[in-house]
Motif scaffolding. Structure first.
Motif, short mmCIF file in Angstrom:
data_model
loop_
_atom_site.label_atom_id
_atom_site.label_comp_id
_atom_site.label_asym_id
_atom_site.label_seq_id
_atom_site.Cartn_x
_atom_site.Cartn_y
_atom_site.Cartn_z
N ALA A 112 1.06 -1.17 -0.18
CA ALA A 112 0.04 0.04 0.08
C ALA A 112 1.11 1.44 -0.08
O ALA A 112 0.38 2.48 -0.54
N VAL A 114 3.75 1.91 -1.20
CA VAL A 114 4.47 2.28 -2.48
C VAL A 114 3.44 2.59 -3.49
O VAL A 114 3.65 2.96 -4.64
N PHE A 115 2.00 1.82 -3.18
CA PHE A 115 1.62 1.82 -4.61
C PHE A 115 1.27 3.68 -4.71
O PHE A 115 1.06 3.98 -6.18
N ILE A 116 1.20 4.39 -4.15
CA ILE A 116 0.64 5.69 -4.48
C ILE A 116 1.76 6.80 -5.22
O ILE A 116 1.12 7.44 -5.78
N VAL A 118 4.92 5.49 -6.00
CA VAL A 118 5.52 4.78 -7.03
C VAL A 118 4.44 5.56 -8.29
O VAL A 118 4.94 5.31 -9.83
#
Lengths: 137, 130
Positions: A112, A114-116, A118
Protein backbone atom coordinates in the motif's frame (compact mmCIF):
# COMPACT_ATOMS: atom_id res chain seq x y z
CA UNK A 1 14.38 -20.21 -20.65
CA UNK A 2 14.22 -23.76 -19.33
CA UNK A 3 11.45 -26.13 -20.29
CA UNK A 4 8.29 -25.55 -18.30
CA UNK A 5 7.70 -27.92 -15.43
CA UNK A 6 4.17 -29.28 -14.88
CA UNK A 7 4.04 -27.26 -11.67
CA UNK A 8 4.67 -24.02 -13.57
CA UNK A 9 2.10 -24.88 -16.24
CA UNK A 10 -0.43 -25.62 -13.50
CA UNK A 11 0.34 -22.21 -11.94
CA UNK A 12 -0.16 -20.45 -15.27
CA UNK A 13 -3.46 -22.22 -15.93
CA UNK A 14 -4.74 -21.48 -12.42
CA UNK A 15 -3.78 -17.78 -12.73
CA UNK A 16 -5.54 -17.59 -16.08
CA UNK A 17 -8.70 -19.22 -14.74
CA UNK A 18 -8.71 -16.92 -11.71
CA UNK A 19 -8.22 -13.86 -13.92
CA UNK A 20 -11.02 -14.94 -16.24
CA UNK A 21 -13.45 -15.35 -13.35
CA UNK A 22 -12.38 -11.98 -11.86
CA UNK A 23 -12.91 -10.24 -15.18
CA UNK A 24 -16.40 -11.65 -15.55
CA UNK A 25 -17.32 -10.74 -11.96
CA UNK A 26 -15.95 -7.21 -12.48
CA UNK A 27 -17.92 -6.78 -15.68
CA UNK A 28 -21.08 -8.03 -13.94
CA UNK A 29 -20.59 -5.54 -11.07
CA UNK A 30 -20.11 -2.69 -13.57
CA UNK A 31 -23.23 -3.75 -15.50
CA UNK A 32 -25.21 -3.74 -12.25
CA UNK A 33 -24.03 -0.19 -11.42
CA UNK A 34 -24.86 1.02 -14.94
CA UNK A 35 -28.27 -0.65 -14.72
CA UNK A 36 -28.80 1.24 -11.45
CA UNK A 37 -28.40 4.47 -13.44
CA UNK A 38 -24.83 5.51 -12.68
CA UNK A 39 -22.89 7.08 -15.57
CA UNK A 40 -19.83 5.02 -16.68
CA UNK A 41 -17.48 7.70 -15.27
CA UNK A 42 -18.69 6.78 -11.78
CA UNK A 43 -19.50 3.12 -12.39
CA UNK A 44 -15.90 2.17 -13.20
CA UNK A 45 -14.25 3.68 -10.08
CA UNK A 46 -17.08 2.27 -7.98
CA UNK A 47 -16.48 -1.17 -9.50
CA UNK A 48 -12.80 -0.89 -8.62
CA UNK A 49 -13.69 0.07 -5.05
CA UNK A 50 -16.27 -2.74 -4.78
CA UNK A 51 -13.64 -5.19 -5.92
CA UNK A 52 -11.12 -3.93 -3.38
CA UNK A 53 -13.75 -4.04 -0.63
CA UNK A 54 -14.76 -7.56 -1.66
CA UNK A 55 -11.13 -8.70 -1.57
CA UNK A 56 -10.61 -7.12 1.86
CA UNK A 57 -13.77 -8.74 3.28
CA UNK A 58 -12.93 -12.14 1.78
CA UNK A 59 -9.42 -11.86 3.26
CA UNK A 60 -10.95 -10.84 6.59
CA UNK A 61 -13.08 -13.98 6.74
CA UNK A 62 -10.18 -16.10 5.54
CA UNK A 63 -11.29 -17.07 2.03
CA UNK A 64 -8.97 -14.93 -0.08
CA UNK A 65 -5.91 -16.60 1.42
CA UNK A 66 -6.95 -19.74 -0.42
CA UNK A 67 -7.40 -17.66 -3.58
CA UNK A 68 -3.78 -16.50 -3.21
CA UNK A 69 -2.74 -20.14 -2.93
CA UNK A 70 -4.77 -21.02 -6.03
CA UNK A 71 -4.22 -18.06 -8.33
CA UNK A 72 -0.72 -16.92 -7.34
CA UNK A 73 0.05 -13.65 -9.12
CA UNK A 74 -3.36 -13.92 -10.80
CA UNK A 75 -4.93 -13.35 -7.38
CA UNK A 76 -2.54 -10.50 -6.54
CA UNK A 77 -3.15 -8.50 -9.73
CA UNK A 78 -6.80 -7.48 -9.26
CA UNK A 79 -7.49 -4.64 -6.82
CA UNK A 80 -8.88 -7.28 -4.48
CA UNK A 81 -5.37 -8.70 -4.23
CA UNK A 82 -3.94 -5.32 -3.23
CA UNK A 83 -6.58 -4.71 -0.56
CA UNK A 84 -6.27 -8.35 0.46
CA UNK A 85 -2.53 -7.94 0.90
CA UNK A 86 -3.12 -5.02 3.30
CA UNK A 87 -5.75 -7.00 5.23
CA UNK A 88 -3.59 -10.12 5.25
CA UNK A 89 -0.59 -8.20 6.58
CA UNK A 90 -2.62 -6.78 9.46
CA UNK A 91 -4.23 -10.11 10.34
CA UNK A 92 -0.86 -11.87 10.23
CA UNK A 93 0.68 -9.27 12.56
CA UNK A 94 -2.33 -9.58 14.90
CA UNK A 95 -2.01 -13.36 14.88
CA UNK A 96 1.59 -12.98 16.06
CA UNK A 97 0.21 -11.17 19.10
CA UNK A 98 1.37 -7.67 18.17
CA UNK A 99 -0.61 -4.66 19.42
CA UNK A 100 -3.17 -3.16 17.08
CA UNK A 101 -1.18 -0.03 16.15
CA UNK A 102 1.91 -2.03 15.17
CA UNK A 103 -0.29 -4.47 13.26
CA UNK A 104 -1.94 -1.69 11.24
CA UNK A 105 1.45 -0.16 10.51
CA UNK A 106 2.86 -3.52 9.37
CA UNK A 107 -0.10 -4.07 7.05
CA UNK A 108 -0.01 -0.58 5.60
CA UNK A 109 3.72 -0.37 5.00
CA UNK A 110 3.66 -3.26 2.49
CA UNK A 111 2.35 -2.83 -1.03
CA UNK A 112 0.00 0.00 0.00
CA UNK A 113 2.75 2.45 0.93
CA UNK A 114 4.53 2.16 -2.41
CA UNK A 115 1.49 2.04 -4.65
CA UNK A 116 0.43 5.70 -4.70
CA UNK A 117 3.94 7.30 -4.72
CA UNK A 118 5.25 4.94 -7.41
CA UNK A 119 2.10 5.46 -9.47
CA UNK A 120 2.44 9.23 -9.17
CA UNK A 121 6.12 9.17 -10.18
CA UNK A 122 5.67 6.69 -13.03
CA UNK A 123 2.64 8.56 -14.35
CA UNK A 124 4.50 11.88 -14.22
CA UNK A 125 7.61 10.45 -15.91
CA UNK A 126 5.60 8.86 -18.73
CA UNK A 127 3.41 11.95 -19.16
CA UNK A 128 6.47 14.21 -19.51
CA UNK A 129 8.11 11.70 -21.86
CA UNK A 130 5.06 11.55 -24.13
CA UNK A 131 4.68 15.34 -24.14
CA UNK A 132 8.37 15.79 -25.00
CA UNK A 133 8.20 13.08 -27.66
CA UNK A 134 4.92 14.46 -28.94
CA UNK A 135 3.04 11.13 -28.86
CA UNK A 136 0.32 11.65 -26.25
CA UNK A 137 -2.21 14.36 -25.84
CA UNK B 1 -19.90 -10.79 -25.51
CA UNK B 2 -18.73 -8.01 -23.17
CA UNK B 3 -18.33 -10.59 -20.44
CA UNK B 4 -16.17 -12.82 -22.64
CA UNK B 5 -13.91 -9.92 -23.64
CA UNK B 6 -13.61 -8.78 -20.01
CA UNK B 7 -12.77 -12.32 -18.90
CA UNK B 8 -10.23 -12.82 -21.68
CA UNK B 9 -8.44 -9.52 -21.07
CA UNK B 10 -8.31 -10.13 -17.30
CA UNK B 11 -7.05 -13.66 -17.92
CA UNK B 12 -4.31 -12.38 -20.23
CA UNK B 13 -3.17 -9.82 -17.63
CA UNK B 14 -3.14 -12.49 -14.91
CA UNK B 15 -1.21 -14.91 -17.12
CA UNK B 16 1.43 -12.29 -17.94
CA UNK B 17 1.60 -11.36 -14.25
CA UNK B 18 2.07 -15.00 -13.27
CA UNK B 19 4.82 -15.44 -15.90
CA UNK B 20 6.65 -12.37 -14.55
CA UNK B 21 6.13 -13.42 -10.93
CA UNK B 22 7.21 -17.03 -11.49
CA UNK B 23 10.32 -16.26 -13.54
CA UNK B 24 11.70 -13.36 -11.53
CA UNK B 25 12.34 -13.28 -7.79
CA UNK B 26 10.35 -10.14 -7.06
CA UNK B 27 8.59 -9.74 -3.72
CA UNK B 28 4.99 -8.50 -3.67
CA UNK B 29 6.03 -4.87 -3.10
CA UNK B 30 8.42 -4.77 -6.06
CA UNK B 31 5.91 -6.71 -8.13
CA UNK B 32 3.21 -4.08 -7.52
CA UNK B 33 5.73 -1.32 -8.31
CA UNK B 34 6.53 -3.03 -11.60
CA UNK B 35 2.85 -3.55 -12.45
CA UNK B 36 1.82 0.06 -11.83
CA UNK B 37 4.85 1.36 -13.77
CA UNK B 38 4.01 -0.99 -16.66
CA UNK B 39 0.45 0.36 -16.58
CA UNK B 40 1.74 3.93 -16.90
CA UNK B 41 4.19 3.04 -19.69
CA UNK B 42 1.61 1.07 -21.71
CA UNK B 43 -0.80 3.95 -21.24
CA UNK B 44 1.81 6.39 -22.55
CA UNK B 45 2.26 4.23 -25.62
CA UNK B 46 -1.49 4.41 -26.22
CA UNK B 47 -2.12 0.69 -25.67
CA UNK B 48 -4.24 1.01 -22.54
CA UNK B 49 -6.75 3.22 -24.32
CA UNK B 50 -7.57 0.45 -26.74
CA UNK B 51 -7.33 -2.23 -24.04
CA UNK B 52 -9.74 -0.36 -21.75
CA UNK B 53 -12.24 -0.18 -24.58
CA UNK B 54 -11.83 -3.88 -25.29
CA UNK B 55 -11.81 -5.34 -21.78
CA UNK B 56 -13.80 -2.64 -19.92
CA UNK B 57 -14.19 -3.72 -16.29
CA UNK B 58 -11.91 -6.71 -16.85
CA UNK B 59 -9.02 -4.26 -17.28
CA UNK B 60 -10.28 -1.61 -14.85
CA UNK B 61 -10.25 -3.96 -11.84
CA UNK B 62 -6.58 -4.88 -12.41
CA UNK B 63 -3.74 -3.05 -10.69
CA UNK B 64 -2.40 -1.91 -14.08
CA UNK B 65 -5.35 0.45 -14.46
CA UNK B 66 -4.28 2.85 -11.64
CA UNK B 67 -1.02 3.30 -13.60
CA UNK B 68 -3.11 4.25 -16.60
CA UNK B 69 -5.25 6.57 -14.46
CA UNK B 70 -2.19 8.26 -12.92
CA UNK B 71 -0.82 8.88 -16.41
CA UNK B 72 -4.18 10.26 -17.57
CA UNK B 73 -4.39 12.52 -14.48
CA UNK B 74 -0.92 13.92 -15.10
CA UNK B 75 -1.73 14.50 -18.76
CA UNK B 76 -4.89 16.41 -17.82
CA UNK B 77 -2.94 18.41 -15.23
CA UNK B 78 -0.01 19.22 -17.53
CA UNK B 79 -1.98 19.98 -20.66
CA UNK B 80 -5.17 21.55 -19.23
CA UNK B 81 -4.05 22.59 -15.76
CA UNK B 82 -6.94 20.76 -14.11
CA UNK B 83 -6.69 18.61 -10.96
CA UNK B 84 -10.14 17.06 -11.51
CA UNK B 85 -9.01 13.49 -12.27
CA UNK B 86 -6.69 13.39 -9.26
CA UNK B 87 -9.70 14.30 -7.13
CA UNK B 88 -11.31 11.00 -8.10
CA UNK B 89 -8.24 8.79 -8.27
CA UNK B 90 -6.45 9.49 -4.99
CA UNK B 91 -9.60 9.18 -2.80
CA UNK B 92 -10.47 5.99 -4.68
CA UNK B 93 -7.11 4.40 -3.91
CA UNK B 94 -7.19 5.65 -0.32
CA UNK B 95 -10.69 4.14 0.07
CA UNK B 96 -9.40 0.82 -1.26
CA UNK B 97 -6.57 0.77 1.28
CA UNK B 98 -8.87 1.96 4.06
CA UNK B 99 -11.19 -0.95 3.27
CA UNK B 100 -8.20 -3.27 3.54
CA UNK B 101 -7.15 -1.77 6.90
CA UNK B 102 -10.69 -1.85 8.38
CA UNK B 103 -11.20 -5.46 7.33
CA UNK B 104 -7.79 -6.31 8.75
CA UNK B 105 -8.75 -4.81 12.11
CA UNK B 106 -12.16 -6.49 12.20
CA UNK B 107 -11.20 -9.73 10.48
CA UNK B 108 -11.02 -13.02 12.33
CA UNK B 109 -7.66 -14.54 13.08
CA UNK B 110 -6.62 -17.80 11.42
CA UNK B 111 -7.33 -20.92 13.47
CA UNK B 112 -3.85 -22.38 13.22
CA UNK B 113 -2.10 -19.33 14.70
CA UNK B 114 -0.61 -20.57 18.00
CA UNK B 115 -0.43 -17.23 19.83
CA UNK B 116 -3.87 -16.25 18.67
CA UNK B 117 -5.71 -19.02 20.48
CA UNK B 118 -5.47 -17.67 24.05
CA UNK B 119 -6.72 -14.29 22.83
CA UNK B 120 -9.60 -15.89 20.99
CA UNK B 121 -10.48 -17.94 24.09
CA UNK B 122 -10.35 -14.86 26.27
CA UNK B 123 -12.58 -13.00 23.85
CA UNK B 124 -15.01 -15.95 23.79
CA UNK B 125 -14.94 -16.08 27.61
CA UNK B 126 -15.71 -12.39 27.86
CA UNK B 127 -18.53 -12.77 25.37
CA UNK B 128 -20.00 -15.60 27.49
CA UNK B 129 -19.75 -13.55 30.65
CA UNK B 130 -21.47 -10.62 29.00
Amino acid sequence: MNALSPQQIKGYIQATIFGFVCGIIGQAIMKIYIALGLPPGYAVPLTVFTFALGGAILMGIGIYGRCFAFGGAGAMLPMSGLAGAVTGGIIEARAQGKPMKTAIWEGAKGPASVFIPVGLLAGLAVAIATIVAGIGG
Amino acid sequence: MDFLYAGISAAVICLIGQIIFANTKLGPVKFFMLVISLGAILSGLGFMNWFNGFGQAGVAIMTVSPGDMFYGSWMVLLTQGSLSVFCILIPLLICCFAAGIICGVLGKLPKNAPQAEPEAKEAAGKAEVV
